[in-house]
Scaffold this motif. Sequence first.
Motif, short mmCIF file in Angstrom:
data_model
loop_
_atom_site.label_atom_id
_atom_site.label_comp_id
_atom_site.label_asym_id
_atom_site.label_seq_id
_atom_site.Cartn_x
_atom_site.Cartn_y
_atom_site.Cartn_z
N THR A 1 30.23 1.07 13.15
CA THR A 1 29.62 -0.18 12.72
C THR A 1 29.07 -0.99 13.89
N ASP B 1 33.79 -2.03 17.92
CA ASP B 1 34.74 -1.37 17.02
C ASP B 1 34.84 0.13 17.31
N SER C 1 34.39 3.11 7.70
CA SER C 1 34.24 2.31 8.91
C SER C 1 35.46 2.54 9.79
N GLU C 2 35.43 2.02 11.01
CA GLU C 2 36.57 2.18 11.90
C GLU C 2 37.84 1.60 11.27
#
Length: 207
Positions: A11, A15, A69-70
């Motif tokens: 993202t 991150d 996402s992370e």
Amino acid sequence: MQAGDYAVLPTCIRDENCLINFLKKNGFKYEKYFENDSLGRDYLIVINVIHRIYFRIDKYYLPSAQKLSEKEFLDKINYGQYAIHKELYSDNDELIYEGYTVLEKPYGLGTAYYSNGNKYREGVFGRKGLLEGKEFYSNGQLKFEGTMFANSGYGPNFPNIGNLYNEEGKLIFSGKFEWKKGGVGYPMMKYPRYRFEEKDRPEIQYL
């Protein structure tokens, strides 16, 4: 995608760097060998929690993969604000677990040990034990690698998909395990035969 794989769509640089630092801290190895050519920043980070490796590939190479996402990845492997990385010991002061814990119980990435110091299980732990990762015999030989079925009923988690080896290291099964519930709801393997708990396993309490 194979058992234990997660596809992370970065993202932002911050991150992504936090994720990579987390992976390195927890013993994940960067495998450039598996990467393919990509243009710009259109890539995924593929992470395998069973073999503890990660690499980058063009995001269009896995169009149907669920992309996280992370933060979503870290939540998936039970790493959150309440997780504490620490060591747990038996009543005899023997190391039985090191990794992430919640309320002094294994929860997240970690490794459990036999009293002889050999690994017992390693991977991602949940409320009833291992969820994804590897299990070993007390002699050090790999017993199982793959994903476990998160049992919500009576009894422990049990193999779902993966490889099963004998105590000499010979592969004896690969694929999806067949199971049924016993008379009191305890899981029973239909095929292949599988010993749920090793007799000399460490005594570990889970959430």
